[in-house]
Design a protein around this motif. Sequence first.
Motif, PDB file in Angstrom:
ATOM      1  N   GLU A 154       0.812  -1.212   0.000  1.00 24.39           N
ATOM      2  CA  GLU A 154       0.000   0.000   0.000  1.00 24.39           C
ATOM      3  C   GLU A 154       0.848   1.266   0.000  1.00 24.39           C
ATOM      4  N   PHE A 155       2.049   1.189   0.565  1.00 25.02           N
ATOM      5  CA  PHE A 155       2.939   2.356   0.563  1.00 25.02           C
ATOM      6  C   PHE A 155       3.251   2.787  -0.863  1.00 25.02           C
ATOM      7  N   HIS A 156       3.583   1.798  -1.704  1.00 23.12           N
ATOM      8  CA  HIS A 156       3.913   2.121  -3.082  1.00 23.12           C
ATOM      9  C   HIS A 156       2.715   2.754  -3.800  1.00 23.12           C
ATOM     10  N   LYS A 157       1.512   2.194  -3.569  1.00 23.16           N
ATOM     11  CA  LYS A 157       0.330   2.747  -4.216  1.00 23.16           C
ATOM     12  C   LYS A 157       0.036   4.161  -3.726  1.00 23.16           C
ATOM     13  N   THR A 203       8.326   7.180 -11.380  1.00 21.53           N
ATOM     14  CA  THR A 203       9.083   6.021 -10.901  1.00 21.53           C
ATOM     15  C   THR A 203      10.309   6.455 -10.100  1.00 21.53           C
ATOM     16  N   ASP A 204      11.036   7.443 -10.622  1.00 26.61           N
ATOM     17  CA  ASP A 204      12.214   7.950  -9.910  1.00 26.61           C
ATOM     18  C   ASP A 204      11.839   8.555  -8.566  1.00 26.61           C
ATOM     19  N   LEU A 205      10.765   9.338  -8.546  1.00 25.87           N
ATOM     20  CA  LEU A 205      10.345   9.991  -7.312  1.00 25.87           C
ATOM     21  C   LEU A 205       9.893   8.975  -6.268  1.00 25.87           C
ATOM     22  N   VAL A 206       9.108   8.004  -6.686  1.00 29.73           N
ATOM     23  CA  VAL A 206       8.636   6.978  -5.749  1.00 29.73           C
ATOM     24  C   VAL A 206       9.804   6.156  -5.228  1.00 29.73           C
ATOM     25  N   ASN A 207      10.735   5.791  -6.109  1.00 32.11           N
ATOM     26  CA  ASN A 207      11.891   4.992  -5.680  1.00 32.11           C
ATOM     27  C   ASN A 207      12.759   5.737  -4.679  1.00 32.11           C
ATOM     28  N   HIS A 208      12.814   7.061  -4.792  1.00 32.11           N
ATOM     29  CA  HIS A 208      13.554   7.839  -3.797  1.00 32.11           C
ATOM     30  C   HIS A 208      12.980   7.601  -2.408  1.00 32.11           C
ATOM     31  N   HIS A 209      11.655   7.664  -2.293  1.00 29.45           N
ATOM     32  CA  HIS A 209      11.011   7.439  -1.002  1.00 29.45           C
ATOM     33  C   HIS A 209      11.100   5.973  -0.577  1.00 29.45           C
ATOM     34  N   CYS A 210      11.109   5.068  -1.551  1.00 32.51           N
ATOM     35  CA  CYS A 210      11.270   3.645  -1.222  1.00 32.51           C
ATOM     36  C   CYS A 210      12.628   3.390  -0.559  1.00 32.51           C
ATOM     37  N   GLN A 213      11.929   0.259   1.529  1.00 34.01           N
ATOM     38  CA  GLN A 213      10.911  -0.510   0.818  1.00 34.01           C
ATOM     39  C   GLN A 213      11.464  -0.937  -0.545  1.00 34.01           C
ATOM     40  N   PRO A 214      10.960  -2.041  -1.112  1.00 32.62           N
ATOM     41  CA  PRO A 214      11.429  -2.464  -2.444  1.00 32.62           C
ATOM     42  C   PRO A 214      11.143  -1.376  -3.478  1.00 32.62           C
ATOM     43  N   GLU A 215      12.044  -1.244  -4.448  1.00 28.75           N
ATOM     44  CA  GLU A 215      11.849  -0.255  -5.499  1.00 28.75           C
ATOM     45  C   GLU A 215      10.876  -0.784  -6.551  1.00 28.75           C
ATOM     46  N   ILE A 216      10.288   0.146  -7.306  1.00 31.67           N
ATOM     47  CA  ILE A 216       9.331  -0.221  -8.350  1.00 31.67           C
ATOM     48  C   ILE A 216       9.949   0.053  -9.712  1.00 31.67           C
ATOM     49  N   THR A 217       9.249  -0.375 -10.761  1.00 23.55           N
ATOM     50  CA  THR A 217       9.691  -0.123 -12.130  1.00 23.55           C
ATOM     51  C   THR A 217       8.640   0.725 -12.844  1.00 23.55           C
ATOM     52  N   GLU A 218       9.042   1.318 -13.943  1.00 24.17           N
ATOM     53  CA  GLU A 218       8.112   2.119 -14.728  1.00 24.17           C
ATOM     54  C   GLU A 218       6.969   1.266 -15.260  1.00 24.17           C
ATOM     55  N   ASP A 231       6.893  14.167   3.411  1.00 27.05           N
ATOM     56  CA  ASP A 231       7.230  15.222   2.461  1.00 27.05           C
ATOM     57  C   ASP A 231       7.551  14.590   1.116  1.00 27.05           C
ATOM     58  N   LEU A 232       6.860  15.052   0.088  1.00 28.12           N
ATOM     59  CA  LEU A 232       7.106  14.534  -1.255  1.00 28.12           C
ATOM     60  C   LEU A 232       8.280  15.286  -1.867  1.00 28.12           C
ATOM     61  N   ILE A 233       9.262  14.549  -2.276  1.00 29.46           N
ATOM     62  CA  ILE A 233      10.465  15.187  -2.813  1.00 29.46           C
ATOM     63  C   ILE A 233      10.172  15.862  -4.138  1.00 29.46           C
ATOM     64  N   HIS A 234      10.776  17.008  -4.325  1.00 25.23           N
ATOM     65  CA  HIS A 234      10.661  17.730  -5.594  1.00 25.23           C
ATOM     66  C   HIS A 234      11.602  17.096  -6.610  1.00 25.23           C
ATOM     67  N   PRO A 235      11.220  17.004  -7.892  1.00 25.15           N
ATOM     68  CA  PRO A 235      12.100  16.374  -8.892  1.00 25.15           C
ATOM     69  C   PRO A 235      13.496  16.993  -8.941  1.00 25.15           C
ATOM     70  N   LEU A 236      13.602  18.306  -8.697  1.00 21.37           N
ATOM     71  CA  LEU A 236      14.909  18.965  -8.774  1.00 21.37           C
ATOM     72  C   LEU A 236      15.814  18.589  -7.605  1.00 21.37           C
ATOM     73  N   MET A 237      15.246  17.910  -6.569  1.00 19.90           N
ATOM     74  CA  MET A 237      16.061  17.518  -5.420  1.00 19.90           C
ATOM     75  C   MET A 237      16.688  16.143  -5.610  1.00 19.90           C
ATOM     76  N   LEU A 238      16.305  15.419  -6.656  1.00 17.42           N
ATOM     77  CA  LEU A 238      16.898  14.114  -6.922  1.00 17.42           C
ATOM     78  C   LEU A 238      18.339  14.286  -7.387  1.00 17.42           C
ATOM     79  N   ASP A 239      19.190  13.347  -6.971  1.00 24.47           N
ATOM     80  CA  ASP A 239      20.600  13.427  -7.343  1.00 24.47           C
ATOM     81  C   ASP A 239      20.777  13.384  -8.851  1.00 24.47           C
TER      82      ASP A 239
END
Length: 711
Positions: free
Chosen positions: A220-223, A242-249, A254-259, A633-641
């Motif tokens: 449910e976390f992923h959803k 996918t990138d944003l969710v995987n950051h929080h995973c 938590q296991p990462e997801i795929t596109e 807090d939902l990460i902003h796309p510009l904060m991803l490495d």
Amino acid sequence: MYYIPFNSILDYTVPFNTITDGCKKYRQGKSKSWANKKDTNDKRKVLIDIDSIPEPTRKKYNIPTGREYFEQEELDRYTATQEKIQKEKELRADVEKLALHDAYNNGYMPFVAMYRERYSYNRTIKDDVAVLSAREHAFWVKMVEVTGTKYKTYDGGCKRGFNLYMELKKELVFTKDFANENYFRILLLKFRTKLLKEQSIVDVVVNGHKKPREKKKTNEFHKGVTMAFLSHPNKYPYRVVTDLVNHHCIEENQPEITESWVKFLMASDNHFRTFVMASRNGNKFTTDNLFAFAVRKTTPFPADCWMIDGTPVQFYCWNESRTKSVRLNLFVIIDVCTRKIVGFDISYSESKFEIMNALKNTVMMEGHLPAEIVSDNFSASKSEEIMTLKAQMEKIGTIWRHAKVGNPQDKTYVERFFGTFQSVECALYDDYIGEGITSKRDNRRNAEHLEKTVKAKGLPTYSEMISRIVTMITKYNERAKTAQKSPLEVYRTLPKPNAKELDSVRTALLFWKRTKVTVRRGMVKIIIKETPHFYEVYENHLKAELQGKEVYVRYDENDLECIMLFDKLTDLVICKCNKSLEFHTAQVNRKQEDIENTYKTVAKNKSYEKYLKDGKNTIIDNGLKAINKENLDLIHPLMLDKNKINEKESLEVQEYYLNVFKIAKGDEEQPQTKPLGTIHQKGVITDYTDLLEQKKPQKGFSKPTLAGVDK
């Protein structure tokens, strides 16, 4: 003349002497009967003209005419040919049947090991099943060979193969037992496609015996987090989500997801997708595509309601002075009940004078005004002339109202007329340029054709174009459809109880059938005998589940108060739908029930809006509960490495160009540090100002306020 051999006459039991005597007299010139000649290929044989045989002899021995004789000969040859072809087909079928029989009984051994391995995951499946599947494998490979090549099927191959299958299944055992030729064609196509691509046909043969799926890695976390990003108005692509969710995973272990998981979730979970679309595309999209609309009843009588609007015609012509080409503006007045154009005016552009002229022309022709006029909010509506005209109409009982902004259904009849007028009447002319680029109809003429037409005929003059438009409007009014009278005749014959007559002074001033539809906005539309009927899905969870899905609708033509929806794949019943609430288009026809129906429609839409919001929040709540957090807090796309500059060389390039453009350290754009937003569980206080407001005493409360306590 039809000549046949001497012996063929004998076949009709004519005496030999009769024939020879007749032929002898003909050769001696004593008789014209029994005309004969020598066979050019064999001088020993005599050919007799069958039509020269005397009529009494013909009737006595039942001898046909020459035409009848040769037609029978042709029929006999055709029958013999068909019998030969049929024997060849039967011989071929026997050979093919023997080959299929042999493949099933003797050619299966190479495939047994393959199917033993395929069924090894399930110990309850016996070895007999693997052997049976191997037999079917060999059978279908041979069937592909018998009915054609791996590239295509022979002409009539599917029909022949299906007949062979139906005969052989009486003797052989198959896991697939069917008697439908279309299913056989589909199945054979699957086998042929697999063999053409050099792929295994095992999955087609096993017919549903699938390996157990692996345990789900998502929860449910992923959803919840996916819902938060997908429903964001920024409309992030699946790859970014996918990138944003995987950051929080990674942060939450938590296991990462795929596109592809995100795509599958949106494609398979219609409920989830509806929640996403309700927030992702804004309120207007939700209102236009998810909320049910109020269904308007057609007015029962002419002159109950007229709708007015204008549009440029899709023709070019010369202006009156022949100095430039123009498109004239057509302003029409349409009766909602009959669709008759009761009046119109033509000018260079839409103006208050064109509107007033159109109304004046209508009154002069019809002698009355309607109970209600509906128009858009045209620019001249606030002019003194139009305001005065409205006031005069109100005195005689005609209401002039403006359609609501952003609600095209309020003026749908006149809008629909322009489409019909162009596609039926205007399209008959060679210089018709076609509808606008926003139209869904593909009827725009190409530029080469239009240029050729203009060169050949020239542009119409102003007078010619006026004459053409008048002719087209007149023809539209008198054009009848199949089993439907023309607008002119309907308007003339129906009573007009609500028309405002003007005197000379005022004149100056089914058993249940099945069809397939797509559920949109929680509603189902079916057309029966060219009449649309609307039905509503009343349960909110079904509205979200069925949004945009194709379903089967079953209905009774004799009782259309309710319909039943069925799943398109399983044909299982989904729900029962009653007719949508309706109200009259014209206010003069509305009753208390109509007013209540409008309120009910608004209330249901508000309830559905709340359900969509609550559903979205519930999914997010479940996601947060899965990681035992009240907010995230939902990460902003510009904060991803991956979206930051990390390479030393790139940093140096950046610094170089900042220096080139003389950008000081403090003047450069600061990196993104704030999150995209914060998602919270229900009941979590996010703004303490609201809490303080709740603590303030009400008016007349004697206890000291918080401000007083501070003092």
